[in-house]
Scaffold this active site. Structure first.
Site, short mmCIF file in Angstrom:
data_model
loop_
_atom_site.label_atom_id
_atom_site.label_comp_id
_atom_site.label_asym_id
_atom_site.label_seq_id
_atom_site.Cartn_x
_atom_site.Cartn_y
_atom_site.Cartn_z
N GLY A 95 0.82 -1.21 0.00
CA GLY A 95 0.00 0.00 0.00
C GLY A 95 0.85 1.26 0.00
N SER A 96 0.38 2.25 0.73
CA SER A 96 1.00 3.57 0.66
C SER A 96 2.37 3.67 1.30
CB SER A 96 0.06 4.60 1.29
OG SER A 96 -1.10 4.75 0.51
N THR A 97 2.82 2.65 2.03
CA THR A 97 4.20 2.70 2.54
C THR A 97 5.19 2.71 1.38
OG1 THR A 97 4.31 0.27 2.75
CG2 THR A 97 3.61 1.52 4.69
N PHE A 98 4.76 2.15 0.23
CA PHE A 98 5.65 2.13 -0.95
C PHE A 98 5.85 3.51 -1.54
CE2 PHE A 98 6.70 1.27 -5.45
CZ PHE A 98 7.78 0.43 -5.28
N LYS A 99 5.02 4.47 -1.16
CA LYS A 99 5.18 5.85 -1.66
C LYS A 99 6.54 6.43 -1.28
CE LYS A 99 0.19 6.69 -1.70
NZ LYS A 99 -0.96 7.30 -1.02
#
Length: 483
Positions: free
Chosen positions: A213-217
């Site tokens: 999810g958004s941790t990959f941002k």
């Protein structure tokens, strides 16, 4: 000697030579293969003829050996706080092949490692005294993670960014390795553990890659800053809200429709977790540049040994622009383990340099002499520049202080983090995965963590990285900073 006798003699000689060749083959080739066969009972008898060496956590053995009540296997493995450390130790079983540290260091622990043999052992043929495995695990951080995860299904990893020492590896639900040690009872326990739908034998900290999810941002932001697409985390991006996925009629929206995500800077986009910003950023960079940055952090590494081999985290190879956009928010075919996302935060916290993560500090012989020092062997490599790392640290701090990660705040410490809520199932039909990755610094101590909650009892509307995963990360970070 007539011809008939001569021929018979030659034939008999050939038979004798053939017999000698076959005997030699059986003794030195087949014999070795049979001796090494996992089903050879003599191997188990030899392994468990004496107590095994031990796995050590903070100077204390979390393994042991005890005499059996009968049979030809004189000792069996025992565990102290087995459920707490199962994701670290694995198990040594009289019936099944050993796993985790028990498997990797089986020869050291059973005394057959050549490094343990003395001259007298070689002369007498006696098995050497077994060695010990000293781990990097911090018991306080391990306990904090295990307690905070509680009944949730998930995994967590903590790393010291400066040294690469892994301070905790936790997977829940866990299991008691002691149930698998005795050959007389291991079969029943094995069947029950494998039939359990929660799959307690899975190591979710190291071997359960799921959409991050958004941790990959954080990875996408690092790629944009390193590439020069944006020069600062405070520079406005070109990011329409909503963002239409290229070549489709689908608009990508944000969880918070009132968030200031249109043309938001990287700092604001991380603070509010703006999907439109990072989806477009991934397309603007192109899949190759995003993949290159992901691989620098450790994605797509098939041989990530810590020393237990972790399953590879994946950034996909081929996709169209719409799919590339989805990878920018940690979806499509992007997967990661908690170990991998802890490595991302560790590198950012350490000024852009990643020290190879490891959960064994030393292996020693029975007298304590060091056979190998993994702390000394740890390698450091630059993932991003120190300038990029400093900017990402600042933006991650904003996430915790003012954004979606407020549940990770720690009084008296500098904390930076990133939340993630990853879709699960077709059209997000199943309960999403909750993620949080972060770092914390206080004085000369620092730690990087990643937490993934795969399943919980929380209502779907309450599932979020901040709600479920950040409190676990906070407990781990507080424990690490106090140690």
């Amino acid at each position: 000697m007539n011809k008939t006798i001569r021929r018979a003699s030659v034939f008999a000689l050939l038979l004798v030579l053939a017999l000698l060749v076959r005997a030699t083959w059986v003794q030195f080739y087949d014999g070795t293969a049979l001796a090494d066969d996992k089903d050879n009972r003599r191997n188990a008898i030899q392994t468990y003829a004496e107590p095994l060496g031990n796995i050590i956590v903070a100077g204390r053995s979390v393994t042991g050996s005890t005499r059996t009540s009968g049979g030809d296997l004189e000792y069996k493995r025992t565990y102290t706080d087995g459920r707490l450390y199962a994701a670290v130790t694995g198990y040594a079983s009289q019936a099944y092949a050993p796993t985790q540290l028990e498997g990797i260091y089986s020869e050291l622990l059973n005394g057959t490692d050549p490094r343990l043999r003395t001259v007298m052992d070689t002369v007498t043929g006696k098995r050497a005294d077994p060695g010990n495995v000293l781990t990097t695990i911090d018991p306080d951080v391990q306990k904090a993670a295990y307690k905070a995860l509680g009944d949730n299904k998930g995994g967590a990893v903590a790393i010291d960014p400066k040294t690469g020492r892994i301070l905790a590896v936790v997977s829940t639900p866990s299991y008691d390795p002691s149930a698998l040690t005795d050959a007389n009872t291991a079969g029943k326990a094995w069947k029950e553990l494998n039939a359990d739908s929660d799959k307690p034998l899975n190591n979710r900290g190291l071997r359960q890659p799921l959409p991050p999810g958004s941790t990959f941002k954080l990875v996408v932001a690092a790629a944009a800053l390193e590439d020069g697409l944006y020069s600062s985390v405070d520079q406005h991006t070109v990011s329409p809200d909503p963002y239409r996925l290229p070549g489709t009629t689908r608009d990508l929206s944000n969880e918070n429709p009132s968030a200031p995500c249109e043309n938001a800077s990287i700092r604001v986009a991380l603070q509010y977790s703006c999907n439109n910003v990072f989806a477009k950023m991934a397309v603007d960079l192109g899949q190759d540049k995003v993949r290159a940055m992901a691989e620098k952090f450790g994605f797509n590494d098939e041989a990530q040994d810590v020393p237990v081999r972790a399953y590879p985290s994946v950034y996909p190879k081929e996709m169209d622009k719409a799919q590339t956009a989805l990878t920018g928010i940690g979806q499509f075919d992007v997967t990661a383990t908690p170990l991998q996302m802890a490595m991302v935060s560790a590198a950012i916290a350490n000024g852009g340099k990643l020290v190879s993560p490891h959960m064994v500090s030393q292996v020693t012989d029975s007298g304590g002499d060091v056979l190998q020092d993994y702390d000394d062997d740890a390698q450091s490599k630059e993932i991003v520049s120190s300038g990029t790392a400093e900017q990402l640290q600042s933006a991650m701090q904003t996430v915790v202080e003012e954004g979606t990660g407020t549940n990770a705040r720690i009084s008296g410490a500098t904390v930076g983090g990133k939340t993630g809520t990853a879709q699960h199932g077709e059209n997000n039909s199943k309960t999403p995965y909750a993620w949080f990755t972060s770092y914390a610094k206080a004085g000369d101590k620092e730690v990087a963590v990643a937490v993934m909650v795969e399943q919980s009892d929380a209502a779907r509307s309450e599932v979020s990285g901040n709600g479920l995963a950040a409190p676990v990360a906070k407990a781990m970070m507080k424990a690490a900073l106090k140690s």
